[in-house]
Design a protein around this motif. Structure first.
Motif, PDB file in Angstrom:
ATOM      1  N   THR A   1       0.701  -1.259  -0.090  1.00 36.91           N
ATOM      2  CA  THR A   1      -0.031  -0.100  -0.234  1.00 36.91           C
ATOM      3  C   THR A   1       0.883   1.249  -0.073  1.00 36.91           C
ATOM      4  O   THR A   1       1.905   1.252   0.486  1.00 36.91           O
ATOM      5  N   CYS A   2       0.362   2.233  -0.598  1.00 37.27           N
ATOM      6  CA  CYS A   2       1.123   3.569  -0.493  1.00 37.27           C
ATOM      7  C   CYS A   2       0.063   4.622   0.006  1.00 37.27           C
ATOM      8  O   CYS A   2      -0.934   4.794  -0.756  1.00 37.27           O
TER       9      CYS A   2
ATOM     10  N   LEU B   1       2.857  14.164   1.499  1.00 32.17           N
ATOM     11  CA  LEU B   1       3.950  13.232   2.123  1.00 32.17           C
ATOM     12  C   LEU B   1       3.340  11.898   2.074  1.00 32.17           C
ATOM     13  O   LEU B   1       2.172  11.643   2.065  1.00 32.17           O
ATOM     14  N   GLY B   2       4.173  11.086   2.056  1.00 27.44           N
ATOM     15  CA  GLY B   2       3.850   9.511   1.886  1.00 27.44           C
ATOM     16  C   GLY B   2       4.517   8.313   2.287  1.00 27.44           C
ATOM     17  O   GLY B   2       5.872   8.789   2.817  1.00 27.44           O
ATOM     18  N   SER B   3       4.017   7.209   2.338  1.00 31.37           N
ATOM     19  CA  SER B   3       4.815   6.054   2.735  1.00 31.37           C
ATOM     20  C   SER B   3       4.370   4.716   1.980  1.00 31.37           C
ATOM     21  O   SER B   3       3.219   4.718   1.620  1.00 31.37           O
TER      22      SER B   3
ATOM     23  N   GLU C   1       6.735   1.034   7.279  1.00 32.32           N
ATOM     24  CA  GLU C   1       7.127   1.846   6.207  1.00 32.32           C
ATOM     25  C   GLU C   1       8.503   1.374   5.390  1.00 32.32           C
ATOM     26  O   GLU C   1       9.412   1.106   6.349  1.00 32.32           O
ATOM     27  N   VAL C   2       8.490   1.108   4.354  1.00 35.43           N
ATOM     28  CA  VAL C   2       9.539   0.663   3.546  1.00 35.43           C
ATOM     29  C   VAL C   2      10.210   1.862   2.778  1.00 35.43           C
ATOM     30  O   VAL C   2      11.380   2.249   2.768  1.00 35.43           O
ATOM     31  N   HIS C   3       9.385   2.733   2.229  1.00 33.96           N
ATOM     32  CA  HIS C   3       9.903   4.014   1.695  1.00 33.96           C
ATOM     33  C   HIS C   3       9.020   5.099   2.137  1.00 33.96           C
ATOM     34  O   HIS C   3       7.979   5.082   2.360  1.00 33.96           O
ATOM     35  N   HIS C   4      10.077   6.160   2.298  1.00 38.64           N
ATOM     36  CA  HIS C   4       9.217   7.402   2.709  1.00 38.64           C
ATOM     37  C   HIS C   4       9.296   8.363   1.475  1.00 38.64           C
ATOM     38  O   HIS C   4      10.453   8.494   0.654  1.00 38.64           O
ATOM     39  N   LEU C   5       8.314   9.101   1.429  1.00 38.76           N
ATOM     40  CA  LEU C   5       8.154  10.114  -0.083  1.00 38.76           C
ATOM     41  C   LEU C   5       7.723  11.450   0.348  1.00 38.76           C
ATOM     42  O   LEU C   5       6.800  11.675   1.533  1.00 38.76           O
TER      43      LEU C   5
END
Ligand code: PIF
Length: 390
Positions: A216-217, A235-237, A245-249
């Motif tokens: 999921t994002c 802002l996202g994950s 959380e695998v990636h922070h956006l």
């Protein structure tokens, strides 16, 4: 002149400028229209052509593919979390064109109007059709080399006096067959500020959740406010199946999106530069300028229902406001007559290239029936029976 010498031609081999700047006409009429229609469904109000830009909602959907290279890249990224981050960047990139674009609204396509956009340079073929008039619904389907994009778009509007909220209904989909991926998301709320006076500007806010299998994002679009520096922030994950959380956006929808944490974050998308004097030309991006171009080859191949043949929109593009307005009234009247004929004959309207899929839980959706490109090739649209829209 060859494309190389002609200054109106861009490097993509497509036109680099509209034929004419936006005509200087005041839109005082917007006052009286809004006042007369407070509380009404605005999609049932005939707006003057001066409120429009020379593009319609079908073309606006094609515009969401301006940064389709993000999908190409995703389709070659084996890591599913990185793939999701690229899809997220794509889902944000579609908003960047609205930054300079709050002044006008797109044309409302006529029922049965179609729009194709074949871009060999970008490797995609896009087709859209207006499948419903009341409420206005546009459906589209786009095939890239390694992905498919489709959506049906419909909106609810809320008029607040000084601003107007646009609440989209419908789902955006991307599939990548190689990985058996199917991403889907809904759009966030958009808002046009200063509808009546002053400088109009657009904002987008709310949460967007992109899903694909168990990844999921979550993307949060911040609402702009006078006292906040977080204007246009996103802002996202990217989350794994356990919600970790695998990636922070992070980024801004008009500036770009980054993956990771500063200072080591990596930029995954940035918008292109605007063309010269864009402010005189409806605030269109380079890609937007190209969308309504009609070349001799296209003239031969397109069905007569294609937006590029729509006369009022073409006249507006050429700066002929009064003639455009007269044509808009005429086309709308013809559309009403067709509707009345169907009613009298008990005929239920069926779209030509999309099929309605009924859902128990949510709004109906529309899927491509796959006939457009075959028909275009054989027998060709000059040999088929087509609706006469204008
Ligand atoms: C006409 O469309 P307009 C009306 O639908 C009219 O009811 C119909 O007659 P009928 C005509 O045939 C139509 O042409 C009204 C409405 C249409 C959209 C969606 O073009 C775009 O005259 C949303 O306009 C805009 O417009 C998104 O809906 C903005 O085109 C970014 O809802 C609106 C007004 C939106 C105002 C935006 C203001 C921005 C400055 O007799 O058949 O019913």
């Amino acid at each position: 002149t060859t494309a190389m010498e002609d200054p109106s031609m861009g490097q993509t081999g497509h036109r680099a400028q509209l034929p004419c700047p936006k005509p200087e006409v005041g839109d005082l009429s917007i006052w009286s229209i809004m006042r007369k229609n407070i509380g009404k469904d605005l999609s049932k109000v005939c707006m003057p052509v001066t409120m429009n830009e020379p593009l319609n909602t079908l073309q606006r959907l094609a515009e969401e593919l301006e940064y389709s290279e993000l999908l190409d890249k995703a389709a070659e990224t084996d890591n599913p979390y990185e793939r999701m981050a690229l899809i997220a960047a794509f889902a944000v990139s579609g908003y960047s064109s609205t930054y300079y674009r709050a002044g006008q609204k797109p044309f409302n396509p006529l029922l049965g109007e179609t729009y194709e956009c074949v871009r060999e340079d970008k490797g995609f073929s896009f087709i859209a059709e207006q499948v419903s008039h009341h409420p206005p619904i546009s459906a589209c389907h786009c095939k890239g080399e390694k992905w498919v994009f489709w959506q049906d778009a419909r909106l609810k509007t809320k008029f607040w006096g000084k601003s107007m909220e646009i609440i989209p209904i419908g789902t955006v989909n991307v599939s990548i067959p190689k990985y058996n991926d199917h991403y889907s998301w809904s759009k966030v709320t958009s808002c046009i500020h200063n509808i009546m006076t002053g400088q109009r500007w657009m904002d987008h806010y709310g949460e967007k959740v992109i899903k694909n299998k168990d990844i999921t994002c979550r993307l949060m679009f911040h609402k702009a406010s006078y006292w906040s520096t977080r204007c246009h922030d996103v802002l996202g994950s990217v989350l794994d199946k356990d919600g970790k959380e695998v990636h922070h956006l992070f980024g801004k929808w008009h500036e770009g999106l980054w993956c990771g944490h500063p200072p080591s974050a990596k930029c995954i998308w940035r918008p292109g530069s605007m063309p010269e004097e864009y402010d005189l030309y409806y605030g269109f991006t380079r890609f937007a300028v190209e969308l309504n171009e009609l070349t001799p080859e296209l003239r031969m191949a397109l069905p007569p229902t294609d937006t590029r043949f729509r006369p009022d929109q073409r006249l507006l593009e050429e700066g002929q406001v009064q003639r455009a307005q007269n044509e808009k009234v005429r086309l709308e009247q013809m559309q009403r007559l067709r509707e009345r004929e169907r009613e009298e004959g008990g005929v239920v309207y069926q779209p030509r290239f999309f099929r309605r899929v009924k859902h128990e839980q949510h709004h109906d959706s529309w899927t491509f029936n796959n006939t457009y490109w075959d028909m275009r090739k054989n027998p060709g649209f000059s040999m088929t029976e087509n609706m006469k829209l204008w």
